[in-house]
Design an enzyme around this catalytic site. Sequence first.
Site, PDB file in Angstrom:
ATOM      1  N   HIS A   1       0.859  -1.185   0.000  1.00  0.00           N
ATOM      2  CA  HIS A   1       0.000   0.000   0.000  1.00  0.00           C
ATOM      3  C   HIS A   1       0.891   1.229   0.000  1.00  0.00           C
ATOM      4  O   HIS A   1       1.674   1.443   0.928  1.00  0.00           O
ATOM      5  CB  HIS A   1      -0.920   0.015   1.215  1.00  0.00           C
ATOM      6  CG  HIS A   1      -1.874   1.184   1.206  1.00  0.00           C
ATOM      7  ND1 HIS A   1      -3.103   1.154   0.580  1.00  0.00           N
ATOM      8  CD2 HIS A   1      -1.756   2.442   1.734  1.00  0.00           C
ATOM      9  CE1 HIS A   1      -3.707   2.304   0.722  1.00  0.00           C
ATOM     10  NE2 HIS A   1      -2.911   3.107   1.420  1.00  0.00           N
ATOM     11  N   CYS A   2       0.792   2.035  -1.054  1.00  0.00           N
ATOM     12  CA  CYS A   2       1.632   3.220  -1.203  1.00  0.00           C
ATOM     13  C   CYS A   2       0.924   4.415  -0.571  1.00  0.00           C
ATOM     14  O   CYS A   2      -0.163   4.805  -1.008  1.00  0.00           O
ATOM     15  CB  CYS A   2       1.921   3.487  -2.682  1.00  0.00           C
ATOM     16  SG  CYS A   2       3.009   4.904  -2.958  1.00  0.00           S
ATOM     17  N   VAL A   3       1.551   5.001   0.448  1.00  0.00           N
ATOM     18  CA  VAL A   3       0.950   6.137   1.139  1.00  0.00           C
ATOM     19  C   VAL A   3       0.918   7.366   0.241  1.00  0.00           C
ATOM     20  O   VAL A   3      -0.065   8.115   0.204  1.00  0.00           O
ATOM     21  CB  VAL A   3       1.732   6.432   2.440  1.00  0.00           C
ATOM     22  CG1 VAL A   3       1.164   7.651   3.141  1.00  0.00           C
ATOM     23  CG2 VAL A   3       1.690   5.224   3.366  1.00  0.00           C
TER      24      VAL A   3
ATOM     25  N   GLY B   1      -1.787   6.921  -2.196  1.00  0.00           N
ATOM     26  CA  GLY B   1      -3.086   6.782  -1.568  1.00  0.00           C
ATOM     27  C   GLY B   1      -3.861   5.581  -2.056  1.00  0.00           C
ATOM     28  O   GLY B   1      -5.094   5.553  -1.961  1.00  0.00           O
ATOM     29  N   THR B   2      -3.183   4.573  -2.563  1.00  0.00           N
ATOM     30  CA  THR B   2      -3.847   3.378  -3.065  1.00  0.00           C
ATOM     31  C   THR B   2      -2.890   2.197  -2.975  1.00  0.00           C
ATOM     32  O   THR B   2      -1.687   2.366  -2.724  1.00  0.00           O
ATOM     33  CB  THR B   2      -4.302   3.564  -4.526  1.00  0.00           C
ATOM     34  OG1 THR B   2      -5.066   2.431  -4.934  1.00  0.00           O
ATOM     35  CG2 THR B   2      -3.115   3.715  -5.451  1.00  0.00           C
TER      36      THR B   2
END
Length: 344
Positions: free
Chosen positions: A191-193, A196-197
């Site tokens: 999950h890439c902060v 955002g997805t």
Amino acid sequence: MGVSCGSHLRETCHRASDRCSRLFPCLSDPARRSVLSLKVALVMLHLVFAGVLFLFDHDLIEKTKKEPWYTAIYVSLFVATLVQYFVTSGTSPGYVLDAQKAVDERDALARRLLLASKQPASSQNGSVLITVDGRNHHRGNATAWTKLVMDLYPPGASIRNLTCPYCNVIQPPRAKHCHDCDKCVLQFDHHCVWLGTCIGQGNHCRFWWYICEETALCLWTSILYISYLKSNISKAWWVDIIMILLLAALSISLIFLLLLLLFHSYLVMTNQTTYELVRRRRIVYLRGIPERVYPFNQGVCRNLYLFCFARSGMYRMEPLPTAEELEEKSKPYTCGDVLSCRCC
């Protein structure tokens, strides 16, 4: 007087906040506000690094007048990087629920076509033909998704152990539930902060291209900063301090981006994900496989093709290899294997 003024100010702020929430529903969710803030911050960082350069570097402005193509290429890369960022963040990573819906709808359509064509042999048992990675699977009375997923696992696998307790859906191999998105993702990577997805089967390729473009842009900007400092190091000390601090931040970012690009390139060539590499011992179906064996590896060329070009079927699912296939993958490469391009 001060109390009434403060309460009036708070009421005004609450009304303004409610009005913004009605106009922009995404701002009413704290998680969405956080993601939006990160996106705005990332865009602002890009504008600051490029804007300061064009603000202080008069040599670059003169060069732009003489050779506009140089700056045009840089600006094109700058815009393309930001566009790729928003495209990647807006692309679905491939949710399991969407894949299940697509499979069930395709199964229902096939059943209707079989009934309409009046084929007795097929209408008696209600079987439907579904293709996954070149395999044809005949579906019986159970749901199409259940039989499809269970055929991807070795015989004897328990449905209860493969069902997500949060989504209540049977997970195919390489899928995982993301607690940030609150959905199961096909071929889950991480999950890439900043985006955002999640990064999964649907947007991993776009994520790799974004990292590549971001790395190129960061490298080019660092070169421009170094060129400025070489020719203008003694003109204005306060400008030099600003440029040196920004160059230090760019250098740290460049190292991080290069390592990230190399890491994901390695994952692509071996057909792995970050989750599978880091949490291999916690994944049930990977525990009994030796560490140096990559069960989903199909050779470098085939892996690159599936990663870059096999996008027609977004919900592509890979079955677990058989014991014979794992034994073949565990054999060390010989000179004959290299000459015959077995590794490719």
